[in-house]
Design a protein around this motif. Sequence first.
Motif, PDB file in Angstrom:
ATOM      1  N   ALA A 157      15.430 -47.014   9.264  1.00  0.00           N
ATOM      2  CA  ALA A 157      14.193 -46.300   9.635  1.00  0.00           C
ATOM      3  C   ALA A 157      13.091 -46.622   8.637  1.00  0.00           C
ATOM      4  CB  ALA A 157      14.455 -44.805   9.669  1.00  0.00           C
ATOM      5  N   LEU A 184      17.938 -33.702   9.008  1.00  0.00           N
ATOM      6  CA  LEU A 184      18.989 -33.724   7.984  1.00  0.00           C
ATOM      7  C   LEU A 184      19.466 -32.307   7.667  1.00  0.00           C
ATOM      8  CD1 LEU A 184      17.451 -36.427   5.627  1.00  0.00           C
ATOM      9  CD2 LEU A 184      19.502 -36.694   7.028  1.00  0.00           C
ATOM     10  N   LEU A 238      16.081 -38.917   0.084  1.00  0.00           N
ATOM     11  CA  LEU A 238      14.777 -39.204   0.685  1.00  0.00           C
ATOM     12  C   LEU A 238      13.646 -38.809  -0.282  1.00  0.00           C
ATOM     13  CD1 LEU A 238      13.276 -40.140   3.272  1.00  0.00           C
ATOM     14  CD2 LEU A 238      13.402 -37.776   4.085  1.00  0.00           C
ATOM     15  N   GLN A 258      12.110 -35.697   9.716  1.00  0.00           N
ATOM     16  CA  GLN A 258      13.320 -36.328   9.155  1.00  0.00           C
ATOM     17  C   GLN A 258      14.100 -35.327   8.319  1.00  0.00           C
ATOM     18  OE1 GLN A 258      12.946 -40.065   7.110  1.00  0.00           O
ATOM     19  NE2 GLN A 258      12.021 -41.088   8.846  1.00  0.00           N
ATOM     20  N   GLU A 311       6.078 -36.549  10.263  1.00  0.00           N
ATOM     21  CA  GLU A 311       7.229 -37.453  10.405  1.00  0.00           C
ATOM     22  C   GLU A 311       8.259 -37.194   9.307  1.00  0.00           C
ATOM     23  OE1 GLU A 311       8.387 -42.188  10.562  1.00  0.00           O
ATOM     24  OE2 GLU A 311       6.273 -41.647  10.485  1.00  0.00           O
ATOM     25  N   PHE A 312       7.769 -37.032   8.077  1.00  0.00           N
ATOM     26  CA  PHE A 312       8.648 -36.722   6.947  1.00  0.00           C
ATOM     27  C   PHE A 312       9.348 -35.386   7.201  1.00  0.00           C
ATOM     28  CE2 PHE A 312       9.603 -34.776   2.873  1.00  0.00           C
ATOM     29  CZ  PHE A 312      10.221 -35.800   2.175  1.00  0.00           C
ATOM     30  N   PRO A 328       8.650 -42.701   6.109  1.00  0.00           N
ATOM     31  CA  PRO A 328       7.517 -41.894   6.564  1.00  0.00           C
ATOM     32  C   PRO A 328       6.525 -41.694   5.419  1.00  0.00           C
ATOM     33  CG  PRO A 328       9.384 -40.487   6.087  1.00  0.00           C
ATOM     34  CD  PRO A 328       9.847 -41.912   5.897  1.00  0.00           C
TER      35      PRO A 328
END
Length: 75
Positions: A2, A53, A65, A49, A45-46, A5
Amino acid sequence: KASMPLCPPVPMLDELCFFIEQGDLAGIYRVIEELSIAESGKYQEFAGQVKALADNFQLREIIHLADTCRSHDTQ
């Protein structure tokens, strides 16, 4: 793999990691909520994600991340 982000500011990453270390899921979701609306949704977007998780209790992956973001931030 991926794409990375857009990363939020380090203080928000630190707050996220603090709640992860405490095992405070409510705190984690609160930060996700803050991230998703911060700066007109710039970090959605972050946040997405991180939420995916967190929903799967992959807290180590969130820390990974955040660490990746921090290392990008210093360059």
